[in-house]
Design a protein around this motif. Structure first.
Motif, PDB file in Angstrom:
ATOM      1  N   PRO A  93       0.834  -1.341   0.099  1.00  0.00           N
ATOM      2  CA  PRO A  93       0.157  -0.237   0.052  1.00  0.00           C
ATOM      3  C   PRO A  93       0.639   1.476  -0.099  1.00  0.00           C
ATOM      4  O   PRO A  93       0.336   2.617  -0.757  1.00  0.00           O
ATOM      5  CB  PRO A  93      -0.970   0.091   1.230  1.00  0.00           C
ATOM      6  N   ARG A  94       1.886   1.185   0.266  1.00  0.00           N
ATOM      7  CA  ARG A  94       2.949   2.686   0.374  1.00  0.00           C
ATOM      8  C   ARG A  94       3.603   2.549  -1.024  1.00  0.00           C
ATOM      9  O   ARG A  94       4.502   3.593  -1.414  1.00  0.00           O
ATOM     10  CB  ARG A  94       4.268   2.340   1.697  1.00  0.00           C
ATOM     11  N   THR A 103      -7.024   3.156  -1.431  1.00  0.00           N
ATOM     12  CA  THR A 103      -7.699   2.022  -2.113  1.00  0.00           C
ATOM     13  C   THR A 103      -7.254   2.120  -3.173  1.00  0.00           C
ATOM     14  O   THR A 103      -6.557   1.091  -4.028  1.00  0.00           O
ATOM     15  CB  THR A 103      -8.887   1.084  -1.357  1.00  0.00           C
ATOM     16  N   GLU A 104      -7.523   2.729  -4.242  1.00  0.00           N
ATOM     17  CA  GLU A 104      -7.234   2.900  -5.602  1.00  0.00           C
ATOM     18  C   GLU A 104      -5.757   2.759  -6.021  1.00  0.00           C
ATOM     19  O   GLU A 104      -5.084   2.126  -7.383  1.00  0.00           O
ATOM     20  CB  GLU A 104      -7.816   4.506  -6.103  1.00  0.00           C
ATOM     21  N   ARG A 105      -4.682   3.941  -5.078  1.00  0.00           N
ATOM     22  CA  ARG A 105      -3.465   3.612  -4.979  1.00  0.00           C
ATOM     23  C   ARG A 105      -2.676   1.641  -5.134  1.00  0.00           C
ATOM     24  O   ARG A 105      -1.830   1.728  -5.529  1.00  0.00           O
ATOM     25  CB  ARG A 105      -2.433   4.209  -4.396  1.00  0.00           C
ATOM     26  N   ALA A 109      -1.109  -1.001  -7.195  1.00  0.00           N
ATOM     27  CA  ALA A 109       0.642  -0.602  -7.276  1.00  0.00           C
ATOM     28  C   ALA A 109       0.113  -2.753  -7.233  1.00  0.00           C
ATOM     29  O   ALA A 109       1.844  -3.825  -7.711  1.00  0.00           O
ATOM     30  CB  ALA A 109       0.446  -0.815  -5.902  1.00  0.00           C
ATOM     31  N   TRP A 110      -0.687  -3.349  -7.310  1.00  0.00           N
ATOM     32  CA  TRP A 110      -0.704  -4.987  -7.736  1.00  0.00           C
ATOM     33  C   TRP A 110      -0.944  -4.987  -9.168  1.00  0.00           C
ATOM     34  O   TRP A 110      -0.350  -6.191  -9.684  1.00  0.00           O
ATOM     35  CB  TRP A 110      -2.124  -5.512  -6.658  1.00  0.00           C
ATOM     36  N   LYS A 111      -2.086  -3.952  -9.411  1.00  0.00           N
ATOM     37  CA  LYS A 111      -1.707  -4.582 -11.003  1.00  0.00           C
ATOM     38  C   LYS A 111      -0.551  -4.185 -12.001  1.00  0.00           C
ATOM     39  O   LYS A 111      -0.620  -4.909 -13.122  1.00  0.00           O
ATOM     40  CB  LYS A 111      -2.615  -3.239 -11.962  1.00  0.00           C
ATOM     41  N   LYS A 222      -3.366  -6.256   9.674  1.00  0.00           N
ATOM     42  CA  LYS A 222      -2.925  -5.845   8.732  1.00  0.00           C
ATOM     43  C   LYS A 222      -2.526  -6.187   7.008  1.00  0.00           C
ATOM     44  O   LYS A 222      -2.224  -5.024   6.452  1.00  0.00           O
ATOM     45  CB  LYS A 222      -1.547  -5.681   9.566  1.00  0.00           C
ATOM     46  N   TYR A 223      -2.257  -6.856   7.004  1.00  0.00           N
ATOM     47  CA  TYR A 223      -3.169  -7.613   5.734  1.00  0.00           C
ATOM     48  C   TYR A 223      -3.904  -7.282   4.859  1.00  0.00           C
ATOM     49  O   TYR A 223      -4.160  -6.704   3.471  1.00  0.00           O
ATOM     50  CB  TYR A 223      -2.131  -8.868   5.220  1.00  0.00           C
TER      51      TYR A 223
END
Length: 503
Positions: A93-94, A103-105, A109-111, A222-223
């Motif tokens: 997330p960072r 959330t969008e960021r 990042a995952w994409k 936290k995940y």
């Protein structure tokens, strides 16, 4: 197996290893030959029809991934398995994509991570045609340089998680013509990565499989943001790939309890489950039909295929009923063999295979005289003890891996259970046991009881009109723990800790 064929000795049967990856590296041929495909799930995954493989820990999600990886040579698909436990999930997330935090960021990042690894898979396919290939090669070369493609991607994310990375644009191709800047951040680069993945063409199918998510404990909050965003990112990519008839998909191997938890913040979670998920459910029905249940067919099939024989009935090596008790003048009691073995497991392939393997090793040792046509009671009893002490207690401890409050609390929970020296107990007794070990906070008592329930170490005794029944999480994954009720310690832990049985 015909009547003319001699039945293999139980000591010669094959039940695999606890970790499918270790089994694969030990003997690839045995692993591939003995793999059992539940309801032809592999075909659905290869075709891209199913992109979420759900199931409790120990149900064969990793085995499915590594089977597809090991079997791809000479087939019409290419597969890459990535281990998510190597990724800094809490740090994703960072990752600075060029967007505001949120959330969008995290989804972006995952994409980016998934598309980088998916493109790396496409580039291993010599027959794959990707539009603007020169541009693709130059950009992916830069991404490799930064460490985003391949096994080092986790370290790369950690290195730049607090920095907005800029990718220099090659002075050629679509990006150069469309963009006014000489560099792109991750968010601006995503549409190009997605377009290249969607428009690649090949006679082969491509699967990027993300494993290792079982190592994240099911109650570690936290995940949550990272995991929910991962599921959303994979779903979005797969929708895009399917809509244009692309050659592959991104497949997530995820615990169903973890998916249930993160689904609360996913607007399309029910659609994901209905349309793209397949569940590895091996639970055995009660009664005689249980001997034909998928879990037993898996055990029989694995043993038979490894020895290249037509069929093996593993249960037939045991007496129809297992004798319990009978020592110190007490009357023995008998329990049907399948029910006896299931009561020592959490109804998963891993547990049952490990149980039979420990019994097999005792028989192979020759310490006890061989007996036919069924195994001796002392061989079975010693194998059960070895399974309970060497495997099951460790497997329960592993359920607490990554536990947010720390391993010391997990150790406290198990020590308190063991010190009770009884199979039936309630919250007050457990709280007293914890207090003796120095922990008396009520919220910790409740939290640890929940963790033990979801790990399969304890079950609830549920009272109903006319009697009661046992409720274990692994038998009904929609079960909720009842903290004010009575608890029952799992049979295997009673064996391991020499605790008297009360049911």
């Amino acid at each position: 197996m015909t009547n003319k064929q001699k039945r293999p000795a139980f000591r010669d049967l094959y039940f695999g290893k606890s970790d499918s990856k270790n089994e694969l590296s030990g003997d690839r041929d045995d692993f591939v030959r003995s793999f059992i495909d539940l309801n032809r799930i592999t075909d659905q995954v290869i075709a891209g029809e199913k992109t979420l493989v759900l199931g409790p820990k120990g149900t064969g999600k990793s085995a499915l991934a590594w089977f597809l990886d090991a079997s791809q040579h000479g087939q019409n698909y290419l597969c890459t398995v990535r281990d998510a436990s190597d990724l800094p999930l809490a740090d994703i997330p960072r990752l600075q994509t060029g967007q505001p935090a949120g959330t969008e960021r995290t989804v972006a990042a995952w994409k980016f991570i998934l598309l980088c690894n998916y493109l790396a898979l496409l580039l291993t396919d010599q027959s794959c045609e990707i539009p603007n290939r020169v541009e693709v090669d130059r950009v992916t070369k830069l991404l490799r340089k930064y460490g985003f493609m391949g096994d080092t991607s986790g370290r790369a994310i950690l290195d730049i998680s607090n920095t907005t990375i800029e990718i220099p644009i090659p002075k050629i191709g679509t990006i150069y013509r469309r963009e006014s800047s000489s560099t792109l951040n991750i968010y601006s680069l995503l549409p190009y990565l997605e377009d290249w993945a969607a428009n690649a063409r090949s006679a082969n199918r491509h699967m990027l499989m993300l494993d290792g998510l079982d190592s994240i404990f099911l109650n570690d909050a936290k995940y949550d943001e990272s995991l929910a965003s991962l599921v959303q990112a994979a779903y979005t990519i797969n929708q895009k790939l399917a809509s244009v008839g692309a050659t592959g998909s991104v497949v997530l191997l995820l615990r169903n309890d973890v998916f249930n938890r993160v689904s609360l913040v996913l607007p399309d979670s029910q659609k994901m489950r209905d349309d793209y998920a397949v569940e590895l459910d091996w639970r055995v029905l009660s009664g005689a039909v249980g001997a034909q249940a998928p879990l037993i067919r898996l055990v029989n099939g694995k043993a038979a295929r490894a020895l290249s024989v037509a069929a093996i009935d593993v249960l037939s090596y045991f007496p129809a009923s297992i004798e319990l008790g009978g020592s110190q003048g007490s009357e023995p009691r008998f329990i049907e063999r399948l029910q006896y073995f299931l009561n020592l497991t959490r109804h998963t392939p891993r547990d049952l295979l490990r149980l039979f393997e420990e019994i097999r090793k005792v028989e192979e040792s020759g310490v006890f005289p061989s007996a036919t046509p069924t195994l001796r009671r002392d061989v079975i009893r010693e194998g059960v003890l070895q399974y309970a002490t060497k495997y099951f207690t460790g497997a329960i401890r592993n359920e607490f891996a990554g536990y947010e409050q720390g391993p010391q609390e997990a150790q406290l929970a198990l020590a308190a259970l063991q010190n009770l020296k009884r199979q039936n107990f309630d919250r007050n007794l457990f709280a007293a046991g914890l207090a003796e070990l120095g922990e008396s906070r009520p919220e910790v008592v409740d939290r640890l009881l929940r963790l033990l329930f979801y790990a399969g170490a304890v079950g609830n005794t549920v009272s109903v009109r006319g009697g009661s029944y046992l409720q274990f999480y692994h038998r009904r994954d929609d079960s909720a723990v009842y903290l004010k009720g009575s608890f029952v310690l799992h049979n295997a832990l009673c064996h391991a800790w020499t605790i008297p049985f009360t049911y």
